[in-house]
Structure formats: C-alpha cells, structure tokens
Design a protein around this motif. Structure first.
Motif, PDB file in Angstrom:
ATOM      1  N   GLN A 105      -8.843   3.865  18.224  1.00 50.77           N
ATOM      2  CA  GLN A 105      -8.690   5.100  19.000  1.00 50.77           C
ATOM      3  C   GLN A 105      -7.562   5.972  18.453  1.00 50.77           C
ATOM      4  N   MET A 106      -6.541   5.351  17.888  1.00 50.90           N
ATOM      5  CA  MET A 106      -5.421   6.110  17.338  1.00 50.90           C
ATOM      6  C   MET A 106      -5.869   7.000  16.187  1.00 50.90           C
ATOM      7  N   ASN A 107      -6.851   6.540  15.411  1.00 45.86           N
ATOM      8  CA  ASN A 107      -7.466   7.358  14.364  1.00 45.86           C
ATOM      9  C   ASN A 107      -6.441   7.948  13.394  1.00 45.86           C
ATOM     10  N   GLY A 108      -5.494   7.108  12.966  1.00 44.57           N
ATOM     11  CA  GLY A 108      -4.507   7.549  11.983  1.00 44.57           C
ATOM     12  C   GLY A 108      -3.247   8.138  12.568  1.00 44.57           C
ATOM     13  N   PHE A 152      -1.388   2.035   7.503  1.00 44.40           N
ATOM     14  CA  PHE A 152      -2.493   1.450   6.752  1.00 44.40           C
ATOM     15  C   PHE A 152      -3.716   2.346   6.869  1.00 44.40           C
ATOM     16  N   ASP A 153      -4.511   2.360   5.835  1.00 42.52           N
ATOM     17  CA  ASP A 153      -5.610   3.315   5.765  1.00 42.52           C
ATOM     18  C   ASP A 153      -6.806   2.934   6.623  1.00 42.52           C
ATOM     19  N   HIS A 154      -6.816   1.722   7.174  1.00 41.48           N
ATOM     20  CA  HIS A 154      -7.951   1.304   7.987  1.00 41.48           C
ATOM     21  C   HIS A 154      -7.462   0.359   9.072  1.00 41.48           C
ATOM     22  N   GLN A 187       3.639  -7.395   2.659  1.00 41.28           N
ATOM     23  CA  GLN A 187       4.955  -7.314   3.285  1.00 41.28           C
ATOM     24  C   GLN A 187       4.840  -7.379   4.807  1.00 41.28           C
ATOM     25  N   ALA A 188       3.828  -6.720   5.356  1.00 35.90           N
ATOM     26  CA  ALA A 188       3.639  -6.718   6.804  1.00 35.90           C
ATOM     27  C   ALA A 188       3.350  -8.123   7.326  1.00 35.90           C
ATOM     28  N   VAL A 189       2.495  -8.865   6.635  1.00 34.32           N
ATOM     29  CA  VAL A 189       2.180 -10.238   7.047  1.00 34.32           C
ATOM     30  C   VAL A 189       3.447 -11.088   7.090  1.00 34.32           C
ATOM     31  N   MET A 190       4.268 -10.975   6.051  1.00 35.19           N
ATOM     32  CA  MET A 190       5.488 -11.782   5.982  1.00 35.19           C
ATOM     33  C   MET A 190       6.495 -11.367   7.056  1.00 35.19           C
ATOM     34  N   ILE A 206      12.913   7.656   8.878  1.00 39.85           N
ATOM     35  CA  ILE A 206      12.970   6.218   9.068  1.00 39.85           C
ATOM     36  C   ILE A 206      11.608   5.566   8.895  1.00 39.85           C
ATOM     37  N   ASN A 207      10.557   6.310   9.139  1.00 38.12           N
ATOM     38  CA  ASN A 207       9.215   5.755   9.091  1.00 38.12           C
ATOM     39  C   ASN A 207       8.681   5.772   7.663  1.00 38.12           C
ATOM     40  N   GLN A 208       8.658   4.612   7.026  1.00 37.21           N
ATOM     41  CA  GLN A 208       8.162   4.489   5.675  1.00 37.21           C
ATOM     42  C   GLN A 208       7.017   3.491   5.663  1.00 37.21           C
ATOM     43  N   THR A 209       6.312   3.430   4.568  1.00 36.32           N
ATOM     44  CA  THR A 209       5.153   2.556   4.494  1.00 36.32           C
ATOM     45  C   THR A 209       5.524   1.177   3.962  1.00 36.32           C
ATOM     46  N   ILE A 210       4.732   0.182   4.356  1.00 32.05           N
ATOM     47  CA  ILE A 210       4.858  -1.174   3.839  1.00 32.05           C
ATOM     48  C   ILE A 210       3.482  -1.645   3.394  1.00 32.05           C
ATOM     49  N   THR A 211       3.440  -2.580   2.476  1.00 34.83           N
ATOM     50  CA  THR A 211       2.175  -3.110   1.995  1.00 34.83           C
ATOM     51  C   THR A 211       1.655  -4.161   2.972  1.00 34.83           C
ATOM     52  N   PRO A 212       0.357  -4.462   2.942  1.00 33.96           N
ATOM     53  CA  PRO A 212      -0.179  -5.517   3.817  1.00 33.96           C
ATOM     54  C   PRO A 212       0.519  -6.859   3.610  1.00 33.96           C
TER      55      PRO A 212
END
Length: 365
Positions: free
Chosen positions: A63-66, A208-210, A10-13, A2-8
């Motif tokens: 703190q989560m560091n990825g 997100f990478d950062h 898409q996340a903002v919207m 279920i956990n997939q990636t979204i672009t910045p």
C-alpha cells in the motif's frame, strides 16, 4: 540527509542483530518459566507464527507504493490525524523501547560486569557511539553490520557450542509434560518480543525497489535470529536445566561461565558480553534511527539530525526512572507481550484495513 539506502544483505544482518539484542540475555529464562524443559519448542513455533503476521506487513508495504512510512500515515489518515497517530506510535513504541533497552544495558553492566560504574556514564558512552553512527546514516550502519555480523556469529557459535561438553539430554525430558498449552503460551511471548517489533522495519520499505524483496529480508533475518535464539535456549537447557535458568536474570551469561575445557578454554562470559554489546548497539541504533525519522515526519523537519541530541538526552534521563525496582520490572515483563501485540499486530491490521478502504475509494474516484 539521515535517510540513506542499505543493501538487502546489510538489512538482513542489521535486522538480525536487532532481534537478537536483549532477547539473547533474557529469552531462555522467560521461556523456561512458562514452558519449562519444552522451551526450545517455542522458537520454531514463534517463527512460523511470525511468518503469518508478516503477510500483514507485506500488505502495508504494498500500500505504501514507494512512499515512506511517515508519509503513508498522512496519506491514509489525513494530514492532522496522520501526524497525531504517527507521533503516538513513535513515542509509545520505538522510542519507549529505546529507553527500556538503554536501562536494560545499564542494569546488566552494573549487576554482572562493572558494578561500581555509574549507570549515567554507561548510558552516555553507549549513546555517544549510537549518536555518531545514526548521524552518519543507514548506509554506514549497514556497512558496520556487514563487518561485525560474522564476528558476532563466529564467537557466538564457538561459545555456545562449547557447552556440548556439559550437555545432559535428560534435561529435556519429559517432553510436553503439561501438554502443548505452555509451549503455545511461551511462543506468544517470543512472538511479541522481539518479532512483533519488526513492524518498525516498515520504515525501511522505501529503500528497496520491491515490497516482496523487503519481506524476504525480514523473513531471512527472523530465521537467522531464531536460529541464534534456539541455540542459546537449547544449550542453556542442556547445561543447566529448566529449573535453574528460570531463576536466573541473565541465564545465557551465567551458562557460559560453566565452560571449562582442559583448564584452558574457560571464562567465556566476557566474550558473550562483547557479543551482546554489539547487538545492543545495533538495536539502539535502529530504534533511534526510526524515532528520529518518525518525529521528523510529524514535524516536517528539513534536517532530522537535529533531533538526535535532544532524543538521546531525554532517553538518558528517562532510563533512570523507567522502572523503579526489580519487582516493577517483573510485572512489566508479564504485561509487555500484550503491549507489543497492540503495536505490532493489532495496529498494523487496523492500519492496513483503513488503507485498503481509503486507497480503494480514491482509486474508484
């Protein structure tokens, strides 16, 4: 999974539509009840306050560091205590909000739009769509947000900017009649609902990478949703006055009914309802997505999708009894901002402090 990636983008919207969900309907009334004609001043103040709070969210994200937010709990609190705290957090915050939003949807439709439709049918139809899209994952939700975001904003601006025809700027006077205290008080309410719910966006940090990129996303979404809330509140004040909207349950729905330009451009409340359906859809989707991810992290489920149907069915049953009458709801709305402050402000600060002690201790060792 279920956990997939979204672009910045898409996340903002998605996050923006989440924040404008229920707030768009009831926000002008709640702000005008406290700050009266100065309700519009609360929104920029609340946004500035949220930008300060978001620094704690960024600190946690670093703190989560990825790692995922679910793993972060167990990393700093230990396996057993981390699972207990995560379970209580998910149950008492995102999942409870999920149930409340579902009930709010049913009350709005049965009182304003389709009064003869059973609420259970409304819940089932909306949750069928939400279940389907959450099952497909965040990537699909993000793409849908990209498609519908500009449709929502275009209809939103056309509808509310049309109220300029009926605007009476005297409705904003006198400014600060009772001093700045009511404005600050109302800003706290707005900060709590919906902006402190942004703590739930920490479930998306690992996509997100950062961490700073993630913070830019939540800041941009807050500014966009704040702009929308500002337009709704300002136009409601100008068209109806603070005294009128403070006595309405859904002032933004009522105010667009006053639009009448040339006896052609009118009855815009149906379009506003469509906008609200869409934003509520994304709000419910994020809450269910986060709840599934959180509970799956607690029970270490290999397939989180298995929780979608049970959580949806429980929500349908709980939505019917979550508040018995309007008097209870009014009391709940008075207490809710302080409840949100516990989970959206005090809890993240405590989590960050514990993480700082535990992680610094492990690094020294």
């Amino acid at each position: 999974m279920i956990n997939q990636t979204i672009t910045p983008r898409q996340a903002v919207m998605w996050f923006c539509l989440y924040q404008t969900g229920s707030a768009m309907l009831i926000l002008p009334s709640s702000l005008a009840t406290i700050a009266k004609q100065d309700a519009w001043m609360c929104i920029p103040l609340a946004i500035v306050m949220f930008l300060g709070v978001s620094t704690f969210y960024l600190a946690i994200a670093k703190q989560m560091n990825g790692a995922s937010f679910e793993d972060y709990f167990q990393r700093i609190l230990g396996s057993l205590l981390g699972k207990i705290v995560l379970f209580l957090f998910v149950l008492l915050f995102p999942y409870l909000i999920f149930i409340l939003v579902l009930r709010d949807l049913g009350d709005y439709l049965t009182t304003s739009v389709i009064p003869e439709t059973p609420q259970a049918a409304i819940y089932a139809l909306m949750l069928a769509a939400v279940y389907y899209v959450v099952r497909l994952g965040a990537t699909v939700i993000g793409r849908i947000a990209e498609i519908l975001f500009f449709v929502v904003m275009t209809l939103f601006l056309v509808g509310f900017l049309s109220l300029f025809v009926n605007a009476d700027w005297r409705n904003l006077l006198p400014m600060l009649e009772d001093g700045p205290k009511p404005v600050f008080h109302a800003s706290i309410h707005l900060l709590a609902f919906p902006y402190l719910e942004s703590v739930l966006f920490l479930f998306f940090v690992n996509q997100f990478d950062h961490a700073k990129k993630w913070r830019r996303i939540i800041v941009r979404s807050a500014i966009l949703s704040g702009f929308a809330c500002f337009i709704v509140t300002m136009m409601s004040l100008l068209a109806l006055s603070a005294g009128v909207i403070s006595n309405l349950t859904y002032p933004s729905y009522f105010v667009v009914r006053t639009i009448s330009i040339g006896d052609i451009f009118e009855r815009f409340e149906v379009v506003i309802s469509i906008i609200w359906y869409i934003s509520i859809f994304f709000r419910l989707a994020l809450l269910l997505y986060v709840s599934v991810q959180g509970f799956a992290g607690v029970f270490r489920l290999k397939y989180p999708r298995a929780l979608l149907i049970p959580l949806s069915l429980i929500a349908i049953m709980m939505a019917k009894v979550v508040w018995p009458n309007m008097a209870f709801l009014i009391t709940l709305l008075q207490v809710w901002p302080y409840y949100c402050i516990i989970f959206g402000l005090l809890f993240p600060i405590a989590l960050w402090l514990v993480g700082k002690v535990r992680l610094s201790g492990s690094s020294d060792a």
